[in-house]
Enzyme design. Structure first.
Site, PDB file in Angstrom:
ATOM      1  N   ASN A  88       0.857  -1.182   0.000  1.00 61.72           N
ATOM      2  CA  ASN A  88       0.000   0.000   0.000  1.00 61.72           C
ATOM      3  C   ASN A  88       0.895   1.233   0.000  1.00 61.72           C
ATOM      4  OD1 ASN A  88      -2.425  -1.506   0.214  1.00 61.72           O
ATOM      5  ND2 ASN A  88      -2.128  -1.724   2.419  1.00 61.72           N
ATOM      6  N   HIS A 101       6.677  -1.589   3.442  1.00 53.99           N
ATOM      7  CA  HIS A 101       6.550  -3.005   3.805  1.00 53.99           C
ATOM      8  C   HIS A 101       5.686  -3.710   2.767  1.00 53.99           C
ATOM      9  CE1 HIS A 101       3.364  -0.685   5.739  1.00 53.99           C
ATOM     10  NE2 HIS A 101       2.568  -1.732   5.563  1.00 53.99           N
TER      11      HIS A 101
END
Ligand code: AMP
Ligand code: ZN
Length: 115
Positions: A88, A101
């Site tokens: 995201n 991440h």
């Protein structure tokens, strides 16, 4: 290391994390709020706010995150059935922790498109 960053603090050992794997480039921990039977986060040790900050120098790092994610999917036993890898980027895409991440989710059927 950013003192105000949750993932930097987990990597430094200041905040507990349910770690599955650690190497010189990244750590893998279980998501605290799993969205699938297996939901892990592949987090580079180096603080980088998001994919927007990645440059050509980070190409090996980004490839490493994906390969570690695939290995974890295999270790968790859902490589054959299928799994999803997600990054995201930005609040509009659902990013809530601003340290790059990779999410790796598996263990249930998944629909497309994502929400
Ligand atoms: P994102 O919304 O893409 O930035 O993903 C951040 C993820 O971090 C979310 O799925 C959260 O559930 C997860 N998370 C937040 N705090 C922790 C924590 N202390 N340990 C593990 N995962 C966390
Ligand atoms: Zn950080």
């Amino acid at each position: 290391m950013s003192e105000s960053c949750l993932f930097c603090r987990i990597i430094a050992g200041d905040v507990p994390g349910d770690m599955l794997h650690q190497d010189e480039v990244c750590v893998v921990l279980r998501d605290i709020n799993p969205q699938a039977p297996s939901h892990v986060l592949v987090v580079p040790r180096e603080h980088m706010e998001s994919l927007n900050e990645a440059s050509h120098r980070d190409e090996a790092l980004l490839g490493h995150l994906l390969r570690v994610g695939a290995r974890i999917a295999n270790d968790e036993g859902y490589a054959e059935d299928g799994y999803r890898t997600i990054i995201n980027t930005g609040a509009g895409a659902g990013q809530s922790v601003f340290h790059l991440h990779l999410h790796v989710l598996g263990g249930r059927p998944m629909s497309w498109p994502p929400g």
